[in-house]
Design a protein around this motif. Structure first.
Motif, short mmCIF file in Angstrom:
data_model
loop_
_atom_site.label_atom_id
_atom_site.label_comp_id
_atom_site.label_asym_id
_atom_site.label_seq_id
_atom_site.Cartn_x
_atom_site.Cartn_y
_atom_site.Cartn_z
N ARG A 30 0.94 -1.67 0.14
CA ARG A 30 0.04 0.17 -0.10
C ARG A 30 0.75 1.65 0.27
NH1 ARG A 30 0.21 2.51 5.09
NH2 ARG A 30 1.18 0.78 6.77
N LEU A 31 2.28 1.14 0.36
CA LEU A 31 2.95 2.29 0.16
C LEU A 31 4.02 2.62 -0.61
CD1 LEU A 31 4.40 1.79 4.02
CD2 LEU A 31 2.82 2.91 3.31
N ARG A 32 3.73 1.42 -1.83
CA ARG A 32 4.20 1.94 -2.90
C ARG A 32 3.69 2.35 -4.09
NH1 ARG A 32 9.34 -1.07 -3.37
NH2 ARG A 32 9.55 -1.82 -1.59
N SER A 33 3.54 2.65 -4.84
CA SER A 33 3.63 3.06 -6.16
C SER A 33 3.48 2.66 -7.12
CB SER A 33 4.38 4.65 -6.90
OG SER A 33 4.38 5.63 -5.94
N LEU A 98 7.66 0.16 -7.91
CA LEU A 98 8.47 1.39 -7.83
C LEU A 98 8.95 1.40 -6.32
CD1 LEU A 98 7.22 2.30 -9.77
CD2 LEU A 98 7.83 4.67 -9.75
N SER A 99 10.29 1.75 -6.26
CA SER A 99 11.20 1.74 -4.45
C SER A 99 11.07 3.09 -4.18
CB SER A 99 12.59 1.34 -5.07
OG SER A 99 12.26 0.35 -5.39
N SER A 103 11.80 7.26 -9.87
CA SER A 103 10.61 8.17 -11.05
C SER A 103 10.11 7.10 -11.94
CB SER A 103 11.73 8.60 -11.60
OG SER A 103 12.62 8.00 -12.37
N TRP A 104 8.93 7.25 -12.31
CA TRP A 104 7.93 6.36 -13.59
C TRP A 104 9.09 6.04 -14.73
CZ3 TRP A 104 4.22 4.28 -11.66
CH2 TRP A 104 3.31 5.09 -10.65
N GLY A 110 13.13 -1.12 -7.48
CA GLY A 110 11.64 -1.47 -7.62
C GLY A 110 12.36 -2.39 -8.05
N PHE A 111 10.97 -3.66 -8.62
CA PHE A 111 10.52 -4.81 -8.37
C PHE A 111 9.93 -4.82 -10.06
CE2 PHE A 111 12.65 -5.99 -5.07
CZ PHE A 111 12.54 -5.66 -4.51
#
Length: 122
Positions: A30-33, A98-99, A103-104, A110-111
């Motif tokens: 829930r904390l990750r984009s 994303l970590s 950035s996008w 991230g993974f």
């Protein structure tokens, strides 16, 4: 460590719809984009749609009005509803977590899931 498993790809005719799903492991989902990306043969991987932890969304211009990204934090999942599909939407679609600080546009951080093929026939 986060594991992502995509599903829902397939073959569809132009004008049709598909729904992609991504199931994520990890207690801080829930904390990750989260983002959906795609890569067509010969092309770079590109962001299709993203959703932040506070449910803010962003879309590539090419899919605005046709694709909708959503997330369900209770189920640790993110989905991409694709409508009015076009042959140019054909690609392998990847889910990304994303970590913090990623950035996008930068694929580092991230993974990533293993990808799911979407093919749109004309």
């Amino acid at each position: 460590q986060v594991q992502l498993v995509e599903s829902g790809g397939g073959l569809v005719q132009a004008g049709g719809s598909l729904r992609l799903s991504c199931a994520a492991s990890g207690s801080i989902f829930r904390l990750r984009s989260m983002g959906w990306y795609r890569q067509a043969p010969g092309n770079q991987r590109e962001l299709v749609a993203g959703i932040t932890s506070d449910f803010t969304t962003n879309y590539a211009d090419s899919v605005k009005g046709r694709f909708t990204i959503s997330r369900d934090n209770a189920k640790n999942s993110v989905s991409l509803q694709m409508s009015s599909l076009k042959p140019e939407d054909t690609a392998v679609y990847y889910c990304r977590s994303l970590s913090y600080g990623s950035s996008w546009s930068d694929p580092a951080g991230g993974f990533w899931g293993q990808g799911t093929q979407v093919t749109v026939s004309s």
